[in-house]
Design a protein around this motif. Structure first.
Motif, mmCIF file in Angstrom:
data_model
loop_
_atom_site.group_PDB
_atom_site.id
_atom_site.type_symbol
_atom_site.label_atom_id
_atom_site.label_comp_id
_atom_site.label_asym_id
_atom_site.label_seq_id
_atom_site.Cartn_x
_atom_site.Cartn_y
_atom_site.Cartn_z
ATOM 1 N N ILE A 65 20.611 95.757 60.389
ATOM 2 C CA ILE A 65 19.885 94.769 61.194
ATOM 3 C C ILE A 65 18.593 95.367 61.739
ATOM 4 C CG2 ILE A 65 19.941 93.401 63.316
ATOM 5 C CD1 ILE A 65 22.940 92.990 62.812
ATOM 6 N N GLU A 66 18.659 96.610 62.246
ATOM 7 C CA GLU A 66 17.448 97.237 62.789
ATOM 8 C C GLU A 66 16.380 97.388 61.717
ATOM 9 O OE1 GLU A 66 19.101 100.746 64.687
ATOM 10 O OE2 GLU A 66 19.148 99.715 66.636
ATOM 11 N N ALA A 67 16.781 97.734 60.492
ATOM 12 C CA ALA A 67 15.816 97.861 59.391
ATOM 13 C C ALA A 67 15.196 96.499 59.081
ATOM 14 C CB ALA A 67 16.500 98.432 58.148
ATOM 15 N N LYS A 68 16.019 95.463 59.048
ATOM 16 C CA LYS A 68 15.492 94.119 58.769
ATOM 17 C C LYS A 68 14.547 93.661 59.868
ATOM 18 C CE LYS A 68 19.173 92.613 55.802
ATOM 19 N NZ LYS A 68 20.512 92.120 55.698
ATOM 20 N N LEU A 69 14.940 93.878 61.118
ATOM 21 C CA LEU A 69 14.089 93.454 62.234
ATOM 22 C C LEU A 69 12.746 94.179 62.229
ATOM 23 C CD1 LEU A 69 16.681 93.128 65.143
ATOM 24 C CD2 LEU A 69 15.491 91.273 63.955
ATOM 25 N N SER A 70 12.740 95.420 61.738
ATOM 26 C CA SER A 70 11.480 96.165 61.720
ATOM 27 C C SER A 70 10.551 95.695 60.601
ATOM 28 C CB SER A 70 11.744 97.672 61.596
ATOM 29 O OG SER A 70 12.224 97.971 60.304
ATOM 30 N N HIS A 71 11.085 94.928 59.654
ATOM 31 C CA HIS A 71 10.270 94.435 58.534
ATOM 32 C C HIS A 71 10.188 92.913 58.494
ATOM 33 C CE1 HIS A 71 11.165 98.551 57.235
ATOM 34 N NE2 HIS A 71 9.991 98.471 56.663
ATOM 35 N N LEU A 72 10.501 92.274 59.620
ATOM 36 C CA LEU A 72 10.518 90.823 59.665
ATOM 37 C C LEU A 72 9.118 90.227 59.605
ATOM 38 C CD1 LEU A 72 12.963 89.365 62.316
ATOM 39 C CD2 LEU A 72 13.116 89.305 59.859
ATOM 40 N N GLN A 73 9.040 89.132 58.903
ATOM 41 C CA GLN A 73 7.852 88.292 58.951
ATOM 42 C C GLN A 73 8.380 86.938 59.427
ATOM 43 O OE1 GLN A 73 6.036 87.429 55.176
ATOM 44 N NE2 GLN A 73 4.330 86.371 56.117
ATOM 45 N N ILE A 74 8.228 86.678 60.735
ATOM 46 C CA ILE A 74 8.749 85.441 61.307
ATOM 47 C C ILE A 74 7.779 84.316 61.005
ATOM 48 C CG2 ILE A 74 9.413 84.246 63.421
ATOM 49 C CD1 ILE A 74 10.311 86.957 64.513
ATOM 50 N N ILE A 75 8.321 83.260 60.397
ATOM 51 C CA ILE A 75 7.502 82.111 60.038
ATOM 52 C C ILE A 75 7.982 80.925 60.864
ATOM 53 C CG2 ILE A 75 6.838 80.549 58.168
ATOM 54 C CD1 ILE A 75 7.310 83.005 56.277
ATOM 55 N N ASP A 76 7.095 80.422 61.715
ATOM 56 C CA ASP A 76 7.397 79.286 62.582
ATOM 57 C C ASP A 76 6.683 78.064 62.021
ATOM 58 O OD1 ASP A 76 7.855 77.433 64.545
ATOM 59 O OD2 ASP A 76 7.134 78.677 66.201
ATOM 60 N N VAL A 77 7.407 77.249 61.244
ATOM 61 C CA VAL A 77 6.779 76.101 60.586
ATOM 62 C C VAL A 77 6.327 75.027 61.570
ATOM 63 C CG1 VAL A 77 7.852 76.376 58.325
ATOM 64 C CG2 VAL A 77 9.007 75.029 60.071
ATOM 65 N N THR A 78 6.859 75.056 62.794
ATOM 66 C CA THR A 78 6.447 74.045 63.772
ATOM 67 C C THR A 78 4.987 74.257 64.180
ATOM 68 O OG1 THR A 78 7.178 75.338 65.691
ATOM 69 C CG2 THR A 78 8.791 73.842 64.687
ATOM 70 N N LYS A 79 4.435 75.427 63.898
ATOM 71 C CA LYS A 79 3.049 75.714 64.254
ATOM 72 C C LYS A 79 2.095 75.518 63.065
ATOM 73 C CE LYS A 79 3.838 78.880 68.103
ATOM 74 N NZ LYS A 79 5.149 78.481 68.483
ATOM 75 N N ILE A 80 2.631 75.020 61.956
ATOM 76 C CA ILE A 80 1.829 74.798 60.751
ATOM 77 C C ILE A 80 1.655 73.298 60.564
ATOM 78 C CG2 ILE A 80 1.744 75.117 58.238
ATOM 79 C CD1 ILE A 80 3.545 77.607 58.652
ATOM 80 N N GLU A 81 0.429 72.881 60.225
ATOM 81 C CA GLU A 81 0.172 71.461 60.005
ATOM 82 C C GLU A 81 0.922 70.994 58.761
ATOM 83 O OE1 GLU A 81 -3.504 68.390 59.065
ATOM 84 O OE2 GLU A 81 -3.956 70.485 59.479
ATOM 85 N N ASN A 82 1.680 69.912 58.923
ATOM 86 C CA ASN A 82 2.483 69.381 57.823
ATOM 87 C C ASN A 82 1.629 68.456 56.969
ATOM 88 O OD1 ASN A 82 4.299 68.175 56.093
ATOM 89 N ND2 ASN A 82 5.841 67.793 57.658
ATOM 90 N N LYS A 83 1.329 68.917 55.750
ATOM 91 C CA LYS A 83 0.582 68.096 54.802
ATOM 92 C C LYS A 83 1.494 67.660 53.656
ATOM 93 C CE LYS A 83 -3.848 70.139 55.910
ATOM 94 N NZ LYS A 83 -4.978 70.920 55.444
ATOM 95 N N GLY A 84 2.809 67.721 53.895
ATOM 96 C CA GLY A 84 3.764 67.270 52.895
ATOM 97 C C GLY A 84 4.090 68.302 51.828
#
Length: 158
Positions: A65-84
């Motif tokens: 888990i620590e290795a994964k957390l150190s290489h995470l790329q968190i993607i928050d789609v709620t902050k991206i404009e939805n163009k379908g």
């Protein structure tokens, strides 16, 4: 190690699991080992060996888990404009063109996928067939059970 894509919710669940392992599970295992040691001869002490094995699994998971957390790329789609457009993190509703059955999936990282919850891995055949497509597109998804034709009827960034 490459970046590991994950949704905000998935990253939070991983952090909670890590916290639980460190603050609850690990101390319990240490206490179990201490109790088992008190029973004497360690060579034939099943409780001691079981606790040591649990400790190995726990420490391995913590490191993972620590290795994964150190290489995470968190993607928050709620902050991206939805163009379908179907992207990582999107919730996609599909209409099976043969059966008229509708299915809704959310495209997530490998660690957070759970088909029972309609969370599919970005690396799954369905997600690979959908990524980059748009609302109202018709797509053919190649699955182990054969090709399935879908129409994308909704793309949501929840």
């Amino acid at each position: 190690m490459q970046q590991i894509p994950m949704t905000v919710h998935g990253a939070e669940k991983l952090r909670q699991e890590l916290e639980n392992l460190k603050s609850v599970v690990r101390p319990k295992i240490v206490a179990d080992i201490a109790t088992a040691r008190e029973h004497g001869d360690l060579k034939e002490n099943a409780e001691y060996h079981a606790a040591r094995e649990q400790q190995g699994f726990c420490e391995g998971r913590i490191q993972d888990i620590e290795a994964k957390l150190s290489h995470l790329q968190i993607i928050d789609v709620t902050k991206i404009e939805n163009k379908g457009k179907v992207i990582f993190g999107a919730t996609v509703t599909l209409l099976n063109l043969d059966t008229e059955e509708e299915k809704t999936y959310r495209i997530v990282g490998d660690d957070e996928s759970d088909i029972k919850l309609n969370l599919i891995s970005v690396n799954s055949p369905i997600a690979r067939g959908l990524i980059g497509k748009n609302l109202d597109d018709e797509v053919t998804v190649v699955t182990p059970g054969g090709d399935i034709d879908y129409e994308i009827t909704a793309v949501e960034y929840l």
